[in-house]
Design a protein around this motif. Structure first.
Motif, short mmCIF file in Angstrom:
data_model
loop_
_atom_site.label_atom_id
_atom_site.label_comp_id
_atom_site.label_asym_id
_atom_site.label_seq_id
_atom_site.Cartn_x
_atom_site.Cartn_y
_atom_site.Cartn_z
N UNK A 1 6.67 -4.75 -4.98
CA UNK A 1 7.49 -4.64 -6.19
C UNK A 1 8.70 -3.76 -5.95
N UNK A 2 8.55 -2.76 -5.08
CA UNK A 2 9.66 -1.87 -4.77
C UNK A 2 9.41 -1.18 -3.44
N UNK A 3 10.47 -0.63 -2.87
CA UNK A 3 10.36 0.11 -1.60
C UNK A 3 10.19 1.59 -1.94
N UNK A 4 8.98 1.99 -2.24
CA UNK A 4 8.75 3.37 -2.68
C UNK A 4 7.63 4.01 -1.86
N UNK A 5 7.46 5.33 -1.97
CA UNK A 5 6.43 6.02 -1.18
C UNK A 5 5.02 5.49 -1.43
N UNK A 6 4.70 5.12 -2.68
CA UNK A 6 3.36 4.63 -2.98
C UNK A 6 3.06 3.35 -2.21
N UNK A 7 4.02 2.43 -2.19
CA UNK A 7 3.82 1.19 -1.45
C UNK A 7 3.79 1.42 0.06
N UNK A 8 4.56 2.39 0.52
CA UNK A 8 4.51 2.73 1.95
C UNK A 8 3.13 3.25 2.33
N UNK A 9 2.58 4.13 1.50
CA UNK A 9 1.23 4.65 1.75
C UNK A 9 0.20 3.55 1.69
N UNK B 1 -2.33 2.46 4.62
CA UNK B 1 -3.77 2.52 4.34
C UNK B 1 -4.44 1.18 4.65
N UNK B 2 -3.76 0.09 4.35
CA UNK B 2 -4.36 -1.24 4.49
C UNK B 2 -4.06 -1.88 5.84
N UNK C 1 -3.04 1.15 11.65
CA UNK C 1 -2.12 1.86 12.55
C UNK C 1 -2.72 3.18 13.03
N UNK C 2 -4.00 3.41 12.73
CA UNK C 2 -4.66 4.58 13.27
C UNK C 2 -4.55 5.84 12.44
N UNK C 3 -4.11 5.72 11.19
CA UNK C 3 -4.00 6.88 10.31
C UNK C 3 -5.09 6.77 9.24
N UNK D 1 -2.91 8.94 2.12
CA UNK D 1 -2.57 9.74 0.94
C UNK D 1 -2.98 11.19 1.11
N UNK D 2 -4.03 11.43 1.89
CA UNK D 2 -4.50 12.80 2.13
C UNK D 2 -3.76 13.47 3.28
N UNK D 3 -3.40 12.69 4.30
CA UNK D 3 -2.86 13.27 5.53
C UNK D 3 -1.35 13.17 5.67
#
Length: 543
Positions: A57-65, A69-70, A73-75, A79-81
């Motif tokens: 929906x948008x290029x924002x930090x929530x969507x990046x996280x 998460x999904x 990439x090994x992280x 949201x915690x780290x």
């Protein structure tokens, strides 16, 4: 310093196979994705699971996280780290979300991840450095000593004078160092004097021990002010047209000063005499005295560098927010150096045999001011390969601003040095024509390297691990690229890599990936510019 188990993540858009590319430090972990395909709405291939290929929906930090998460990439638990550091949209319509790795909300020094969206809100690239060891290890992040105590310890460790040039900063960070992870206070101390410093001292927040330290010297009446144009002679007698200020004080007449506040949005350009710590002043608008000539060059060159970054990259001063550009001349006694101390430039007068006043070099001014740009963008750590990249980017922009040649410092060499064949400090076109210092020579051939086969493996206590020596390898790559595509395009590509893709701990391979990706963003996959970048790095052995 590059540590074991720090994963250097760069999802290279150059690869179109089904394996997500991760640049490793020692061993390359494999992250398999279900499908890789070409996104015709972007200039790069993207590597995502099919279920994540839909438009956000948008290029924002929530969507990046959510993406991190999904996507494998090994992280763990992004949201915690990870903690949001910045979100910027560039002139291509791409949005870049920069995250700081944290441990219990404490920053992990030097470790950042950047998620890049295209203008259609799709993730196209992720890069950066992430420390898996910190993520997995149990670390006590509660400090046992106070900030003031850490500050006193740091001052004592570097013999800082009682009077500092700027207010020190103290930040609690997790610091990976020599295989261990420490909770430390990261203390920044900046001072001038006979032994100037821009020290970063890491003080153990539990024991008070100094874990590490590095010197990142990248070396009553109302006054009416009027912008004024003056002229002056530089070190080599060149006539300089200057923007200065005319101050008129009631009952005392006019005085002319070397500061310029005429640029909209820029705090100003200020040139000081280190001997008096005052802005240079004169009774007329003509600056012709020999003592004034280094100041004339510093003031003139500062504006030239400012104009380059503004006109070529739309950057407003070193911090892109109009910060004051400050120079000190006549620094030290027979001082054969210049430096950026994190806040201003300082220029020595040279010894008259090896060097003349260093402010005479436009490329020297551009080099030092570019350290300021680097500080406010990628903030490359000043040691080993990240430090060599710091020096290299400063050299490259020095050669771009002073566009006549590919040499650094040709205008600051004194006659005796030239007579011995030392016509410049460094050469991007042929690094090996100049010898390195006696202290550095035992670690290599004795000359500046231009290929990774000639890399100097140097300890931290010698040239911060080779920052001024090994920088000549990526320098030569830049020259090879620039000769094919021209300096203007080279500058656009390198500026984008510096401001969009690089992170504090980026190494040479990361820089190649970042610069290739920047060329793809600007000129397209398979373009002549991309081919030139790949060829340049291939020729110096950076893969």
């Amino acid at each position: 310093m590059i540590k074991k188990r720090i994963v250097s993540i760069f999802l290279s858009s150059m690869l179109i196979a089904g394996t997500l590319f991760v640049h490793p430090v020692f061993a390359e972990p494999e992250f398999k994705h279900e499908q890789a395909f070409w996104n015709k709405n972007a200039n790069v291939p993207i590597f995502v699971k099919e279920k994540l290929a839909k438009k956000h929906a948008s290029s924002n930090p929530a969507n990046a996280l959510n993406y991190l998460d999904e996507t494998d990439v090994g992280i763990e638990s992004p949201e915690e780290n990870l903690k949001i550091k910045s979100a910027e949209t560039d002139e291509l319509g791409m949005t870049h979300i920069r995250f700081q790795q944290v441990k219990d909300d404490v920053p992990v020094d030097g470790n950042e991840i950047i998620v890049h969206f295209n203008q259609n809100n799709e993730v196209v690239t992720v890069n950066g450095h992430y420390n898996k060891n910190v993520e997995e290890q149990s670390i006590n992040t509660e400090a046992a000593i106070k900030e003031n105590a850490a500050l006193d310890i740091a001052k004592a460790s570097v013999q800082a004078p009682s009077e500092l040039s700027f207010e020190p900063t103290v930040e609690l960070v997790v610091y990976p160092f020599e295989g261990e992870n420490y909770l430390t206070y990261k203390v920044n101390l900046s001072f001038l004097g006979d032994n100037p410093g821009n020290w970063f001292v890491y003080v153990d927040a539990h024991s008070g021990k100094v874990i590490d330290k590095v010197n990142a010297l990248l070396h009553a009446d109302i006054i009416k002010k009027q912008h004024h144009k003056g002229v002056g002679n530089g070190v080599h007698g060149d006539l300089r047209h200057l923007h200065t200020t005319k101050e008129i004080m009631k009952g005392q007449g006019a005085i002319f000063k070397l500061y310029d506040e005429s640029h909209d949005g820029l705090e100003g350009i200020y040139t000081y005499d280190y001997n008096t710590l005052e802005v240079f002043e004169n009774n007329s608008a003509s600056w012709k005295d020999e003592y004034q000539s280094p100041a004339v060059d510093a003031h003139y060159n500062s504006e030239k560098v400012y104009e380059y970054y503004w006109e070529e990259h739309g950057r407003n001063s070193l911090d892109d927010n109009g910060m004051a550009i400050i120079s000190y001349v006549h620094y030290g006694t027979n001082y054969n150096n210049a430096f950026w101390n994190g806040r201003f430039m300082a220029y020595g007068d040279g010894d008259g045999e090896f060097m003349v006043p260093l402010s005479a070099g436009l490329d020297v001014a551009a080099h030092e001011m570019s350290h300021g740009v680097i500080t406010h963008t990628a903030n490359l750590q000043y040691r080993f390969q990240p430090g060599a990249l710091n020096e290299s980017f400063a050299d490259v922009f020095g050669a771009l601003v002073d566009e006549d040649d590919w040499e650094i410092g040709e205008d600051i060499m004194a006659p005796a040095a030239k007579a011995e064949g030392r016509t410049a400090l460094r050469s991007l076109s042929k690094p090996s024509k100049f010898p390195v210092s006696e202290e550095r020579a035992p670690y290599g051939s004795g000359y500046y390297p231009e290929h990774m086969d000639e890399y100097y493996d140097m300890p931290l206590n010698v040239d911060n691990g080779g920052v001024h020596v090994n920088s000549s390898i990526p320098n030569h790559a830049a020259y090879l690229i620039g000769e094919q595509i021209g300096k203007q395009k080279l500058g656009q590509i390198y500026y984008r890599a510096l401001t969009v893709y690089l992170t504090p701990t980026s190494n040479f391979s990361d820089a190649r990936n970042a610069i290739v990706q920047s060329a793809i963003d600007l000129y397209g996959e398979g373009s002549a510019e991309v081919q030139a970048v790949e060829s340049g790095f291939d020729q110096v052995g950076i893969y």
